[in-house]
Design a protein around this motif. Sequence first.
Motif, PDB file in Angstrom:
ATOM      1  N   TRP A 354     -79.332 -49.821 -17.533  1.00  0.00           N
ATOM      2  CA  TRP A 354     -80.298 -48.773 -17.847  1.00  0.00           C
ATOM      3  C   TRP A 354     -79.933 -47.435 -17.203  1.00  0.00           C
ATOM      4  CZ3 TRP A 354     -85.407 -51.914 -16.650  1.00  0.00           C
ATOM      5  CH2 TRP A 354     -85.527 -52.937 -17.580  1.00  0.00           C
ATOM      6  N   ALA A 355     -78.991 -47.434 -16.283  1.00  0.00           N
ATOM      7  CA  ALA A 355     -78.636 -46.193 -15.588  1.00  0.00           C
ATOM      8  C   ALA A 355     -78.087 -45.141 -16.543  1.00  0.00           C
ATOM      9  CB  ALA A 355     -77.622 -46.471 -14.477  1.00  0.00           C
ATOM     10  N   VAL A 356     -77.607 -45.557 -17.695  1.00  0.00           N
ATOM     11  CA  VAL A 356     -77.057 -44.599 -18.657  1.00  0.00           C
ATOM     12  C   VAL A 356     -78.027 -44.331 -19.800  1.00  0.00           C
ATOM     13  CG1 VAL A 356     -74.675 -45.190 -18.131  1.00  0.00           C
ATOM     14  CG2 VAL A 356     -75.876 -46.457 -19.902  1.00  0.00           C
ATOM     15  N   ASP A 357     -79.297 -44.745 -19.640  1.00  0.00           N
ATOM     16  CA  ASP A 357     -80.283 -44.538 -20.698  1.00  0.00           C
ATOM     17  C   ASP A 357     -80.674 -43.080 -20.863  1.00  0.00           C
ATOM     18  OD1 ASP A 357     -80.367 -47.121 -21.381  1.00  0.00           O
ATOM     19  OD2 ASP A 357     -82.429 -47.523 -20.809  1.00  0.00           O
ATOM     20  N   ALA A 358     -80.727 -42.340 -19.737  1.00  0.00           N
ATOM     21  CA  ALA A 358     -81.285 -40.988 -19.772  1.00  0.00           C
ATOM     22  C   ALA A 358     -80.202 -39.932 -19.808  1.00  0.00           C
ATOM     23  CB  ALA A 358     -82.187 -40.781 -18.551  1.00  0.00           C
ATOM     24  N   ASP A 359     -80.628 -38.700 -20.063  1.00  0.00           N
ATOM     25  CA  ASP A 359     -79.730 -37.554 -20.003  1.00  0.00           C
ATOM     26  C   ASP A 359     -79.358 -37.293 -18.550  1.00  0.00           C
ATOM     27  OD1 ASP A 359     -78.408 -35.159 -20.247  1.00  0.00           O
ATOM     28  OD2 ASP A 359     -80.232 -33.977 -20.496  1.00  0.00           O
ATOM     29  N   HIS A 360     -78.071 -37.227 -18.263  1.00  0.00           N
ATOM     30  CA  HIS A 360     -77.634 -37.047 -16.882  1.00  0.00           C
ATOM     31  C   HIS A 360     -77.246 -35.603 -16.578  1.00  0.00           C
ATOM     32  CE1 HIS A 360     -77.231 -41.397 -17.503  1.00  0.00           C
ATOM     33  NE2 HIS A 360     -77.608 -41.456 -16.247  1.00  0.00           N
ATOM     34  N   GLY A 361     -77.663 -34.694 -17.441  1.00  0.00           N
ATOM     35  CA  GLY A 361     -77.381 -33.288 -17.185  1.00  0.00           C
ATOM     36  C   GLY A 361     -78.329 -32.720 -16.148  1.00  0.00           C
ATOM     37  N   SER A 362     -79.553 -32.402 -16.562  1.00  0.00           N
ATOM     38  CA  SER A 362     -80.504 -31.784 -15.650  1.00  0.00           C
ATOM     39  C   SER A 362     -81.770 -32.597 -15.477  1.00  0.00           C
ATOM     40  CB  SER A 362     -80.876 -30.389 -16.173  1.00  0.00           C
ATOM     41  OG  SER A 362     -81.414 -30.489 -17.487  1.00  0.00           O
ATOM     42  N   THR A 363     -81.976 -33.608 -16.342  1.00  0.00           N
ATOM     43  CA  THR A 363     -83.243 -34.323 -16.326  1.00  0.00           C
ATOM     44  C   THR A 363     -83.359 -35.258 -15.135  1.00  0.00           C
ATOM     45  OG1 THR A 363     -83.161 -34.308 -18.736  1.00  0.00           O
ATOM     46  CG2 THR A 363     -84.800 -35.732 -17.708  1.00  0.00           C
ATOM     47  N   LEU A 364     -82.296 -36.013 -14.853  1.00  0.00           N
ATOM     48  CA  LEU A 364     -82.348 -37.020 -13.800  1.00  0.00           C
ATOM     49  C   LEU A 364     -81.288 -36.732 -12.763  1.00  0.00           C
ATOM     50  CD1 LEU A 364     -83.483 -39.771 -12.806  1.00  0.00           C
ATOM     51  CD2 LEU A 364     -81.611 -40.848 -14.047  1.00  0.00           C
ATOM     52  N   SER A 365     -81.711 -36.549 -11.529  1.00  0.00           N
ATOM     53  CA  SER A 365     -80.749 -36.344 -10.456  1.00  0.00           C
ATOM     54  C   SER A 365     -80.235 -37.681  -9.984  1.00  0.00           C
ATOM     55  CB  SER A 365     -81.407 -35.602  -9.286  1.00  0.00           C
ATOM     56  OG  SER A 365     -82.315 -36.449  -8.623  1.00  0.00           O
ATOM     57  N   ASP A 366     -79.189 -37.653  -9.159  1.00  0.00           N
ATOM     58  CA  ASP A 366     -78.647 -38.895  -8.617  1.00  0.00           C
ATOM     59  C   ASP A 366     -79.627 -39.567  -7.674  1.00  0.00           C
ATOM     60  OD1 ASP A 366     -76.124 -38.816  -9.860  1.00  0.00           O
ATOM     61  OD2 ASP A 366     -75.539 -37.211  -8.505  1.00  0.00           O
ATOM     62  N   GLY A 368     -82.858 -39.868  -8.314  1.00  0.00           N
ATOM     63  CA  GLY A 368     -84.081 -40.082  -9.079  1.00  0.00           C
ATOM     64  C   GLY A 368     -84.958 -41.151  -8.455  1.00  0.00           C
ATOM     65  N   PHE A 369     -86.273 -40.935  -8.414  1.00  0.00           N
ATOM     66  CA  PHE A 369     -87.202 -41.858  -7.780  1.00  0.00           C
ATOM     67  C   PHE A 369     -87.813 -42.767  -8.822  1.00  0.00           C
ATOM     68  CE2 PHE A 369     -89.991 -43.512  -4.672  1.00  0.00           C
ATOM     69  CZ  PHE A 369     -91.236 -43.675  -5.256  1.00  0.00           C
ATOM     70  N   LEU A 370     -87.815 -44.035  -8.529  1.00  0.00           N
ATOM     71  CA  LEU A 370     -88.365 -45.008  -9.462  1.00  0.00           C
ATOM     72  C   LEU A 370     -89.889 -44.945  -9.455  1.00  0.00           C
ATOM     73  CD1 LEU A 370     -88.152 -47.434 -11.344  1.00  0.00           C
ATOM     74  CD2 LEU A 370     -88.087 -48.894  -9.330  1.00  0.00           C
ATOM     75  N   GLN A 371     -90.460 -44.574 -10.578  1.00  0.00           N
ATOM     76  CA  GLN A 371     -91.909 -44.602 -10.746  1.00  0.00           C
ATOM     77  C   GLN A 371     -92.201 -45.663 -11.793  1.00  0.00           C
ATOM     78  OE1 GLN A 371     -92.567 -40.511 -11.786  1.00  0.00           O
ATOM     79  NE2 GLN A 371     -92.946 -39.932  -9.667  1.00  0.00           N
ATOM     80  N   SER A 372     -92.150 -46.887 -11.372  1.00  0.00           N
ATOM     81  CA  SER A 372     -92.191 -47.994 -12.314  1.00  0.00           C
ATOM     82  C   SER A 372     -93.598 -48.256 -12.818  1.00  0.00           C
ATOM     83  CB  SER A 372     -91.652 -49.253 -11.637  1.00  0.00           C
ATOM     84  OG  SER A 372     -91.925 -50.373 -12.433  1.00  0.00           O
ATOM     85  N   PRO A 373     -93.762 -48.693 -14.071  1.00  0.00           N
ATOM     86  CA  PRO A 373     -95.061 -49.116 -14.581  1.00  0.00           C
ATOM     87  C   PRO A 373     -95.582 -50.355 -13.859  1.00  0.00           C
ATOM     88  CG  PRO A 373     -93.540 -48.707 -16.386  1.00  0.00           C
ATOM     89  CD  PRO A 373     -92.745 -48.704 -15.123  1.00  0.00           C
ATOM     90  N   ARG A 394     -90.260 -52.595 -22.694  1.00  0.00           N
ATOM     91  CA  ARG A 394     -90.252 -51.771 -23.897  1.00  0.00           C
ATOM     92  C   ARG A 394     -90.994 -50.451 -23.674  1.00  0.00           C
ATOM     93  NH1 ARG A 394     -92.655 -55.113 -26.954  1.00  0.00           N
ATOM     94  NH2 ARG A 394     -90.803 -56.255 -27.597  1.00  0.00           N
ATOM     95  N   ASN A 395     -92.001 -50.454 -22.789  1.00  0.00           N
ATOM     96  CA  ASN A 395     -92.817 -49.262 -22.572  1.00  0.00           C
ATOM     97  C   ASN A 395     -92.397 -48.423 -21.372  1.00  0.00           C
ATOM     98  OD1 ASN A 395     -94.945 -49.450 -24.698  1.00  0.00           O
ATOM     99  ND2 ASN A 395     -95.386 -51.391 -23.698  1.00  0.00           N
ATOM    100  N   MET A 396     -91.369 -48.855 -20.664  1.00  0.00           N
ATOM    101  CA  MET A 396     -90.897 -48.055 -19.534  1.00  0.00           C
ATOM    102  C   MET A 396     -90.262 -46.765 -20.035  1.00  0.00           C
ATOM    103  SD  MET A 396     -89.238 -50.867 -16.888  1.00  0.00           S
ATOM    104  CE  MET A 396     -88.812 -49.647 -15.663  1.00  0.00           C
ATOM    105  N   LYS A 397     -90.496 -45.684 -19.320  1.00  0.00           N
ATOM    106  CA  LYS A 397     -89.898 -44.404 -19.677  1.00  0.00           C
ATOM    107  C   LYS A 397     -88.392 -44.438 -19.399  1.00  0.00           C
ATOM    108  CE  LYS A 397     -94.106 -41.855 -18.522  1.00  0.00           C
ATOM    109  NZ  LYS A 397     -94.702 -40.824 -17.636  1.00  0.00           N
ATOM    110  N   PRO A 398     -87.600 -43.740 -20.217  1.00  0.00           N
ATOM    111  CA  PRO A 398     -86.144 -43.723 -19.996  1.00  0.00           C
ATOM    112  C   PRO A 398     -85.753 -43.280 -18.589  1.00  0.00           C
ATOM    113  CG  PRO A 398     -86.661 -42.811 -22.151  1.00  0.00           C
ATOM    114  CD  PRO A 398     -87.973 -43.027 -21.463  1.00  0.00           C
ATOM    115  N   LEU A 399     -86.470 -42.316 -18.026  1.00  0.00           N
ATOM    116  CA  LEU A 399     -86.133 -41.856 -16.673  1.00  0.00           C
ATOM    117  C   LEU A 399     -86.383 -42.934 -15.640  1.00  0.00           C
ATOM    118  CD1 LEU A 399     -87.428 -38.158 -16.602  1.00  0.00           C
ATOM    119  CD2 LEU A 399     -85.100 -38.989 -16.901  1.00  0.00           C
TER     120      LEU A 399
END
Length: 449
Positions: A354-366, A368-373, A394-399
């Motif tokens: 899942w580490a490659v699920d999100a945009d790694h440009g500016s959205t998620l820093s290295d 990134g804090f887990l805000q899990s459901p 299925r409902n977890m956010k990409p970040l």
Amino acid sequence: MGEKRCQYWLPKKNRLCSNAPLHPSLFCGNHTTRSHVKWIPCPIDPSHQVLEENMDGHVKKCPMLKQTQALSLEPYYQKGINSGTHDSALVDEPDVTSSEMKRNLVYALTLHQFSSLLSKIRAIHTSSCKDMAFSYKVPEACDVWMKRQIDRKLPYQEKHVLQQASILGNLEDLGVLSYSAQALAKQKCSDSLLDSNNNGISAVVEFGAGRGYLTQILADCYGITKVFLVERKSYKLKADRSLRQIQDLTLERLRIDIEDLNLNAVQSLRGIPYLAVGKHLCGPATDLTLRCCLGENYDQNSGTEHIRQNLKGIAVATCCHHLCQWKHYTNRSYLMKLGITKDDFHAITWFTSWAVDADHGSTLSDDGFLQSPAPPDGNVESLLGAECVEDIVRNMKPLDRAALGFMCKDIIDMGRMLWVKECGLESKLVKYVPSDISPENRLIVAKAE
């Protein structure tokens, strides 16, 4: 005439396939559906499959046959020497736990078990991985590559060169490599003087070498004169030709799986101070490499010096943690002390994809804090109304998925780094390039003390 042809219709050519059918099928080997016949992995090279009825003839002419026979005669070939061991209590443990098996294991968890696992991951990451440094180093020695001032016509992709340069920059920062060696190489100094100014290192073993361009930069910028490229596959556009054009450099390519390589039996490496490197060693290949360099699996009665005594440094960029296997992992004791079971490990490795699920440009820093459901108290139902773990995933956010994946990668790599430290090397785990260059940006770097 039609009866002798494969009955598969080629719509673009508006005719039947001209190949002969495989008896008793109406279709040729290319068009026979796998539901009608039994395909089994080739015993010589399991990467391809063969019709069961053709197996006897295939094993006599498999393209990999000669290579496999030649490899078995090499003194450094020792089947499974670096593979690790199964749990002694689990006799029927499979060699490989597939991604599908890992996913099914996660989905079989109860909501409370899933929540507890995420809480455990968060707590371990906070206590063990919080001090991981960002260490993006581009050393001056690599200017010849960074500025594309290459004499030979070599492939140049900036993102790969930036990664390779930072790997070497971290080795230089740790004191394994010396820039003075590059300056001496430009002045065409003697090999003995070159070695003495590069901490005695004259050789490199690149694991999972691929085309070998990490070693190419090492040879160009730090004056390495003896090269060993370990790679089980064959590649086009390799660096071998340009490496052989370097004066006084010797190159040896070992086409072998790292799992089966007894480095102590490589005659031409004995007694030579060397550096072990690897860029993006997929999944268990990292564990196999570390065990190959630092394990004690060699012939105690050979009377020869163990190759580990000449190891001066290690730099391994990890990759593809979702492929990691419990059997191969180097530091299972570390995980078990943290309360991570074998099943937890398989779940953690599945999360890493899942580490490659999100945009790694500016959205998620290295960082990134887990805000899990899934909150720590396990009260998942009140938050999501979920009935099963699959619903939560299925409902977890990409970040959130990406942050969880990074945490799991860090935990796996931290255990590896600590194992290297237990073997007596000064070692650290760093993020060696920004995520927008590569999300696979963890590097284990170590120096023999």
